[in-house]
Scaffold this active site. Structure first.
Site, PDB file in Angstrom:
ATOM      1  N   THR A   1     -11.253 -43.469 -16.514  1.00 35.77           N
ATOM      2  CA  THR A   1     -11.860 -43.900 -16.132  1.00 35.77           C
ATOM      3  C   THR A   1     -10.909 -42.732 -14.621  1.00 35.77           C
ATOM      4  O   THR A   1     -10.337 -41.815 -14.810  1.00 35.77           O
ATOM      5  CB  THR A   1     -11.037 -44.674 -14.188  1.00 35.77           C
ATOM      6  OG1 THR A   1      -9.432 -44.644 -14.386  1.00 35.77           O
ATOM      7  CG2 THR A   1     -11.551 -46.065 -15.075  1.00 35.77           C
ATOM      8  N   GLY A   2     -12.661 -41.894 -14.026  1.00 35.70           N
ATOM      9  CA  GLY A   2     -11.652 -40.614 -13.756  1.00 35.70           C
ATOM     10  C   GLY A   2     -11.898 -39.595 -14.223  1.00 35.70           C
ATOM     11  O   GLY A   2     -11.234 -38.764 -14.048  1.00 35.70           O
TER      12      GLY A   2
ATOM     13  N   GLY B   1     -10.972 -32.693 -15.907  1.00 36.18           N
ATOM     14  CA  GLY B   1      -9.622 -32.582 -15.330  1.00 36.18           C
ATOM     15  C   GLY B   1      -9.076 -33.613 -16.351  1.00 36.18           C
ATOM     16  O   GLY B   1      -9.062 -33.230 -17.270  1.00 36.18           O
TER      17      GLY B   1
ATOM     18  N   TYR C   1       0.858 -39.941  -1.371  1.00 32.53           N
ATOM     19  CA  TYR C   1       0.346 -39.757  -2.288  1.00 32.53           C
ATOM     20  C   TYR C   1       1.055 -40.417  -3.560  1.00 32.53           C
ATOM     21  O   TYR C   1       1.674 -41.186  -4.287  1.00 32.53           O
ATOM     22  CB  TYR C   1       0.086 -38.692  -3.090  1.00 32.53           C
ATOM     23  CG  TYR C   1      -0.407 -38.355  -4.407  1.00 32.53           C
ATOM     24  CD1 TYR C   1      -1.438 -38.488  -5.319  1.00 32.53           C
ATOM     25  CD2 TYR C   1       0.813 -37.849  -4.865  1.00 32.53           C
ATOM     26  CE1 TYR C   1      -1.740 -38.692  -6.517  1.00 32.53           C
ATOM     27  CE2 TYR C   1       0.191 -37.006  -6.684  1.00 32.53           C
ATOM     28  CZ  TYR C   1      -0.226 -37.652  -7.568  1.00 32.53           C
ATOM     29  OH  TYR C   1      -0.567 -37.183  -8.322  1.00 32.53           O
TER      30      TYR C   1
END
Length: 258
Positions: free
Chosen positions: A13-14, A18, A149
């Site tokens: 995912t994502g 990166g 975060y």
């Protein structure tokens, strides 16, 4: 030691850039059939063009329950799921409203909760599976500049540990991976002011680590490939005795022995 994922299916995912993209590339290079994920068709298409091979893409926002349902309807089964999707936003605690907290919770935690509910039972029925959560050294070294975060990443570590217990004896392992500062595109954007003064990205990254993560033994950010190498190992049959672990690829930033 050779990592062979031939015949395995993997979701990251994502993963349009990166660490996620690097993991997707590493899994594909090891022989897995990979599905990458991002929020927009344009970003997914661009990532697929970079990745090549037989990878597929799903342009779905997994920060919502509707998005998770749409993904599972389109892709009902995986052998490997890497919950890499995550956001970070520096913001002082007293300036961080409920909306920011909720966004981090939905993206960083609930996206993984929903996919674990959907995909772990199938892995257990087949007697083999790997689920990995991208935590962070910030799960233990809560960053004062983005407490929200850090809290979400601590939750990811706890979630992975709990799920590993739940899946005990099934042939399915669940772990969390704890990167430290890593030279992803998101970090590059955060360091844009420094690179604008003439520093290279690597120099700006090393300066950031020395200033803000002084406990780092590496003294520089990791590359996305260095993080991905560990993730690919954890996704493989070679890691069969590792489950319920929070595994560090943080350059020694977390200042305790484990």
């Amino acid at each position: 030691m050779k990592i062979d994922l031939a015949g395995k299916t993997a979701l990251v995912t994502g993963s349009t850039e990166g660490i996620g993209f690097a993991i997707a590339r590493g899994l594909q290079d090891a022989g897995a059939r990979v599905v990458i994920n991002g929020r927009t068709p344009e970003r997914v298409a661009a990532a697929l063009a970079r990745l090549g091979g037989e990878a597929r893409g799903q342009a779905i926002d997994l920060a919502t329950a509707e998005g998770a349902r749409a993904l599972v309807a389109a892709e009902p089964s995986f052998d490997i799921v890497v919950n890499n999707l995550g956001i970070f936003q520096p913001s002082d605690f007293f300036d961080t409203d409920d909306a920011v907290w909720e966004r981090h919770w939905q993206v960083n935690v609930m996206s993984g909760v929903r996919l674990a509910r959907a995909y772990l039972p199938g892995m257990a029925a087949r007697g083999w599976g790997r689920m990995l959560f991208l935590g962070s050294e910030s799960a233990f070294n809560i960053p004062v500049e983005m407490i929200h975060y850090g809290v979400s990443k601590t939750a990811d570590v706890a979630l992975a540990r709990g799920l590993a217990k739940r899946m005990a004896g099934t042939g399915v392992t669940v772990n969390s991976l704890l990167p430290g500062p890593t030279l992803s595109e998101g970090v590059a954007q955060m360091l844009a002011a420094e690179t604008a003064t003439g520093q290279t990205l690597e120099e700006a990254g090393a300066a950031f680590v020395k200033a803000h993560r002084p406990s780092s033994l590496l003294g520089r950010p990791a590359t996305v490939e260095e993080v991905a190498n560990f993730a690919v190992y954890l996704a493989s049959p070679l890691s069969s005795a590792t489950t319920g672990a929070a595994l560090r690829v943080d350059g020694g930033t977390i200042d305790f022995i484990s």
